[in-house]
Write a protein that holds these residues in place. Sequence first.
Motif, PDB file in Angstrom:
ATOM      1  N   LEU A  21       2.902  12.866   1.373  1.00 31.82           N
ATOM      2  CA  LEU A  21       3.523  11.935   2.305  1.00 31.82           C
ATOM      3  C   LEU A  21       2.619  11.597   3.494  1.00 31.82           C
ATOM      4  O   LEU A  21       2.402  10.425   3.799  1.00 31.82           O
ATOM      5  N   LYS A  22       2.071  12.598   4.155  1.00 28.17           N
ATOM      6  CA  LYS A  22       1.282  12.336   5.355  1.00 28.17           C
ATOM      7  C   LYS A  22       0.005  11.569   5.055  1.00 28.17           C
ATOM      8  O   LYS A  22      -0.328  10.618   5.795  1.00 28.17           O
ATOM      9  N   PRO A  23      -0.748  11.906   4.012  1.00 25.76           N
ATOM     10  CA  PRO A  23      -1.905  11.065   3.666  1.00 25.76           C
ATOM     11  C   PRO A  23      -1.515   9.617   3.338  1.00 25.76           C
ATOM     12  O   PRO A  23      -2.252   8.693   3.659  1.00 25.76           O
ATOM     13  N   ARG A  24      -0.341   9.431   2.717  1.00 25.41           N
ATOM     14  CA  ARG A  24       0.131   8.073   2.435  1.00 25.41           C
ATOM     15  C   ARG A  24       0.328   7.303   3.732  1.00 25.41           C
ATOM     16  O   ARG A  24      -0.045   6.118   3.851  1.00 25.41           O
ATOM     17  N   VAL A  25       0.918   7.975   4.721  1.00 19.54           N
ATOM     18  CA  VAL A  25       1.143   7.353   6.024  1.00 19.54           C
ATOM     19  C   VAL A  25      -0.179   6.964   6.673  1.00 19.54           C
ATOM     20  O   VAL A  25      -0.368   5.838   7.140  1.00 19.54           O
ATOM     21  N   ILE A  26      -1.127   7.903   6.678  1.00 18.33           N
ATOM     22  CA  ILE A  26      -2.423   7.666   7.336  1.00 18.33           C
ATOM     23  C   ILE A  26      -3.176   6.528   6.657  1.00 18.33           C
ATOM     24  O   ILE A  26      -3.713   5.634   7.324  1.00 18.33           O
ATOM     25  N   ILE A  27      -3.213   6.536   5.312  1.00 11.45           N
ATOM     26  CA  ILE A  27      -3.931   5.479   4.579  1.00 11.45           C
ATOM     27  C   ILE A  27      -3.298   4.118   4.836  1.00 11.45           C
ATOM     28  O   ILE A  27      -3.997   3.123   5.081  1.00 11.45           O
ATOM     29  N   THR A  28      -1.973   4.040   4.811  1.00  7.78           N
ATOM     30  CA  THR A  28      -1.282   2.759   5.047  1.00  7.78           C
ATOM     31  C   THR A  28      -1.553   2.244   6.450  1.00  7.78           C
ATOM     32  O   THR A  28      -1.791   1.047   6.651  1.00  7.78           O
ATOM     33  N   ILE A  29      -1.548   3.137   7.434  1.00  6.82           N
ATOM     34  CA  ILE A  29      -1.823   2.727   8.814  1.00  6.82           C
ATOM     35  C   ILE A  29      -3.255   2.216   8.944  1.00  6.82           C
ATOM     36  O   ILE A  29      -3.520   1.206   9.614  1.00  6.82           O
ATOM     37  N   LEU A  30      -4.206   2.888   8.286  1.00  9.65           N
ATOM     38  CA  LEU A  30      -5.605   2.447   8.328  1.00  9.65           C
ATOM     39  C   LEU A  30      -5.761   1.058   7.706  1.00  9.65           C
ATOM     40  O   LEU A  30      -6.528   0.222   8.204  1.00  9.65           O
ATOM     41  N   VAL A  31      -5.031   0.810   6.617  1.00 10.79           N
ATOM     42  CA  VAL A  31      -5.067  -0.515   5.985  1.00 10.79           C
ATOM     43  C   VAL A  31      -4.492  -1.564   6.946  1.00 10.79           C
ATOM     44  O   VAL A  31      -5.029  -2.675   7.058  1.00 10.79           O
ATOM     45  N   LEU A  32      -3.427  -1.210   7.653  1.00  8.72           N
ATOM     46  CA  LEU A  32      -2.822  -2.135   8.612  1.00  8.72           C
ATOM     47  C   LEU A  32      -3.784  -2.447   9.762  1.00  8.72           C
ATOM     48  O   LEU A  32      -3.850  -3.593  10.240  1.00  8.72           O
TER      49      LEU A  32
ATOM     50  N   PHE B 233       0.821  -1.221   0.000  1.00 11.50           N
ATOM     51  CA  PHE B 233       0.000   0.000   0.000  1.00 11.50           C
ATOM     52  C   PHE B 233       0.848   1.261   0.000  1.00 11.50           C
ATOM     53  O   PHE B 233       0.383   2.325  -0.425  1.00 11.50           O
ATOM     54  N   TRP B 234       2.089   1.154   0.424  1.00 12.45           N
ATOM     55  CA  TRP B 234       3.000   2.309   0.294  1.00 12.45           C
ATOM     56  C   TRP B 234       3.299   2.556  -1.182  1.00 12.45           C
ATOM     57  O   TRP B 234       3.325   3.695  -1.639  1.00 12.45           O
ATOM     58  N   VAL B 235       3.486   1.447  -1.925  1.00 14.38           N
ATOM     59  CA  VAL B 235       3.730   1.573  -3.374  1.00 14.38           C
ATOM     60  C   VAL B 235       2.478   2.080  -4.081  1.00 14.38           C
ATOM     61  O   VAL B 235       2.556   2.971  -4.950  1.00 14.38           O
ATOM     62  N   ILE B 236       1.305   1.554  -3.720  1.00 10.79           N
ATOM     63  CA  ILE B 236       0.047   1.963  -4.359  1.00 10.79           C
ATOM     64  C   ILE B 236      -0.224   3.446  -4.125  1.00 10.79           C
ATOM     65  O   ILE B 236      -0.550   4.190  -5.064  1.00 10.79           O
ATOM     66  N   THR B 237      -0.075   3.902  -2.873  1.00  5.55           N
ATOM     67  CA  THR B 237      -0.320   5.320  -2.574  1.00  5.55           C
ATOM     68  C   THR B 237       0.730   6.216  -3.236  1.00  5.55           C
ATOM     69  O   THR B 237       0.440   7.361  -3.594  1.00  5.55           O
ATOM     70  N   GLY B 238       1.953   5.678  -3.387  1.00  5.13           N
ATOM     71  CA  GLY B 238       2.981   6.441  -4.105  1.00  5.13           C
ATOM     72  C   GLY B 238       2.655   6.550  -5.583  1.00  5.13           C
ATOM     73  O   GLY B 238       2.853   7.603  -6.210  1.00  5.13           O
ATOM     74  N   PHE B 239       2.147   5.461  -6.166  1.00  9.04           N
ATOM     75  CA  PHE B 239       1.739   5.466  -7.575  1.00  9.04           C
ATOM     76  C   PHE B 239       0.613   6.477  -7.828  1.00  9.04           C
ATOM     77  O   PHE B 239       0.547   7.110  -8.886  1.00  9.04           O
ATOM     78  N   LEU B 240      -0.251   6.661  -6.821  1.00 10.32           N
ATOM     79  CA  LEU B 240      -1.353   7.628  -6.933  1.00 10.32           C
ATOM     80  C   LEU B 240      -0.891   9.062  -6.654  1.00 10.32           C
ATOM     81  O   LEU B 240      -1.704   9.993  -6.690  1.00 10.32           O
ATOM     82  N   ARG B 241       0.398   9.226  -6.362  1.00  9.52           N
ATOM     83  CA  ARG B 241       1.016  10.535  -6.126  1.00  9.52           C
ATOM     84  C   ARG B 241       0.354  11.297  -4.977  1.00  9.52           C
ATOM     85  O   ARG B 241       0.121  12.508  -5.052  1.00  9.52           O
TER      86      ARG B 241
END
Length: 788
Positions: free
Chosen positions: A277-288, A266-274
């Motif tokens: 940084l902070k939203p990427r962190v929050i989304i990945t944590i929610l997925v976890l 999900f870090w790669v997926i959120t990075g691909f969606l550009r």
Amino acid sequence: MLHTIIKRSPLAFLIIWYFAGIIVNRYADIDVRYWLLTSSVLLTAGFIRIKNDYSILLILTLMISLGGLNHSLRIQKENNHISHFIDETEKNIIAVVESSEAYSDGRQKIIAGDLIINEPSSIQCSGKVLLRIKNSSRRYFFGDSLVFSAILREPSSRRNPGEFDYRNYLANHHIYALVYLEENQIQVIEPRQHVLLRRFANRLKYGIQDLINRSMEGEPAAILQALLVGVRGEISDETEQAFVDSGAIHVLAVSGLHVGYVTLAFWVITGFLRLPLKPRVIITILVLVMYILVVDVKPSVMRAVIMASMVLISKGWEKQVNVFNSLAAAALIQTLIDPLQLFDMGFQLSFTAVFSIVYIYQRIETLLPEKIKPSELHNNAVKYVFQMFLVSLAALIGTVPITIFYFNRIPIISMLSNIVIIPLIGVIGALGFAQVILGSIWNWFNIAYGEIETVLLIILQKIVTLFSGIPGAYITIAQISMGTLILLYIFIFLLLNTDKMKIRKGLVFGLLIAGNIFIWKTVFEKPQMTVTFLDVAQGDAALIKLPDKRTILIDAGDRTFHRDYGELVVAPFLKREGIRQIDLLILTHPHSDHIGGAPTIIRNFKVDQIWESDIAAGSRIYQEIHALADSLNIPVLTPNSGDMVTISDNLKLYFLHPSERFLEKHQRNYNDGSLVCKLVFGDISILFTGDAEEDSEDYLCYWDDFLKSTIIKVPHHGSNTSSTAHYVNLVDPEYAIVSVGLNNKFKHPAQSTLQRYRNLGSTIYRTDVEHAIQFQSNGKIVKIIDWE
């Protein structure tokens, strides 16, 4: 120095004292009011200006108090606790599903809470219940209400010394009652609100299982389900045992490795969606967090998710992370939610393994000569293999005391097997998560990945089987106490810090003290004989450990189509005691409840001699025993009445029954043909009677006063066909042991039989009530060992 430790890893230091409070209350069971008062006083003192010299002491004491308070609050049993409703009456119950797991044979295991018992008015109960359902095909979801009528049963406790305590294990998960049902006995009421997050997580888990089953089948599919969502019910016992023996069972438990893949994906997926940084962190944590719910909130996953979240937050907010503080934070959060997790084996192994990989790896690398340090190796392949070996070694060193404590074994092979298995699991796990994500979009991906995964998982099985079959893959050793466990960790810590002069001196000094204690203890300690009457249900098995450490096993429990008590009880007990050799195996008579476990013992231990009653039997078990004895060159002897064996100056074994003449008349009566022997150790004597009945006892009475014994193994499980009045009066025992199964179909023991022993003032112990009974004697006095 203390201030330096606190400054570097303050949380890691403080949590030790919080854990101490939990442990103190676990064993001292202090009233919650005292903990509450202590915590209040300490918190109040914290607001008052005190000298800095006492501030650390105040904080540490407060942490102990908070740990004890939290534990005390969680173990309280109010009047409405489910444990107060356990009896033999059927009750109408409503319970709400918390988690479920299905097995390949149609069984299903459900943990349910929020109990309501209708008897006759509705009572809301605290505590949880474990439902075991047969012939089940339905899928149960979090929040489903189950309506059924059943008898609440108490989980079985430890029945023999060192056994796994199932009741305690369930209590650590707040489960206090068992229910056995058929699926057609349950009415399911789904909640009106279907958007519960846990129900959605359940659907995700089932969806992943279905997706895997559409592209794979058999054992590979079962292993992949275990790897991705922690469902191990479909894995065969043989495969699971192979993972255990190869030291790789930990890979079947979802943990940090799996959390790492989810994080990376999900870090790669959120990075691909550009995304920033902070939203990427929050989304990945929610997925976890969702992944925690998918795998039913397993402690190892929660630990890994908390640590991963702290790393992600530090990356997003540009903060530094201390690994030990992160590990401590994960442990603190989990034990604040549920302090009983501290006593869960999975929790202990998970946190200890991570700590070991970080701390012990660093210490090993520091102690290595410069030439072979991983950082000095230039060949990348060699460097990688060596690092993997050191990681496996670090994890093994750190977890081996716990492994010994729970499993009585050291998985030596794990240092090598993990070098191969962990990278392969990494590839399988990565492909598995890719299969789930891409396969849910287009089924072709699911099929393609499934084919690849099947090949890799078959290779994994073959590798695991290969390592598990290597001689000496693991070492079985005697069970250790909690004190020994602590001493082992102290020794490991000192050994890993021998580069420091003070610790090196302390280690040498400590070893000298330990050596002196051991030597002088053996000099002054009087040799003891220990006799253990094992709880093998409706059967007999007694182990005698002689003062010179030789062993005599009298009978070995039953073997039926479903259970082999030699395998389930006797052999594990011998291994826990560190026994590898049986000097003498005595089989009193050829009934399966006495000799059924013998083949297992003969196959797994070195048996020097077998002594049995001179009665030929045609049963399959009897023939199997003699075939094994013949193939292993074990002599089989048939002692007769009047034979005596001198074991040492003050230790003799007398055979009182049967005589050749008696057997000529009673060949068909196996019970009356039982070997009856008397073990005399100084002033103490024990009479072992097999299943001898009234005819045998009439003959035995000719021994008159010689029958007098300190302890008797009550004949024939206390039936009314034995223990005749004249015979019992001649034996006149201080202790009478009845080896009998709970609720057995024969209604043993007979109350009339028990009354004869009570009339003599004998203390009666029953294996269906007290479980195993252990005696220890120095030849002058005998004492009961409280092994529980």
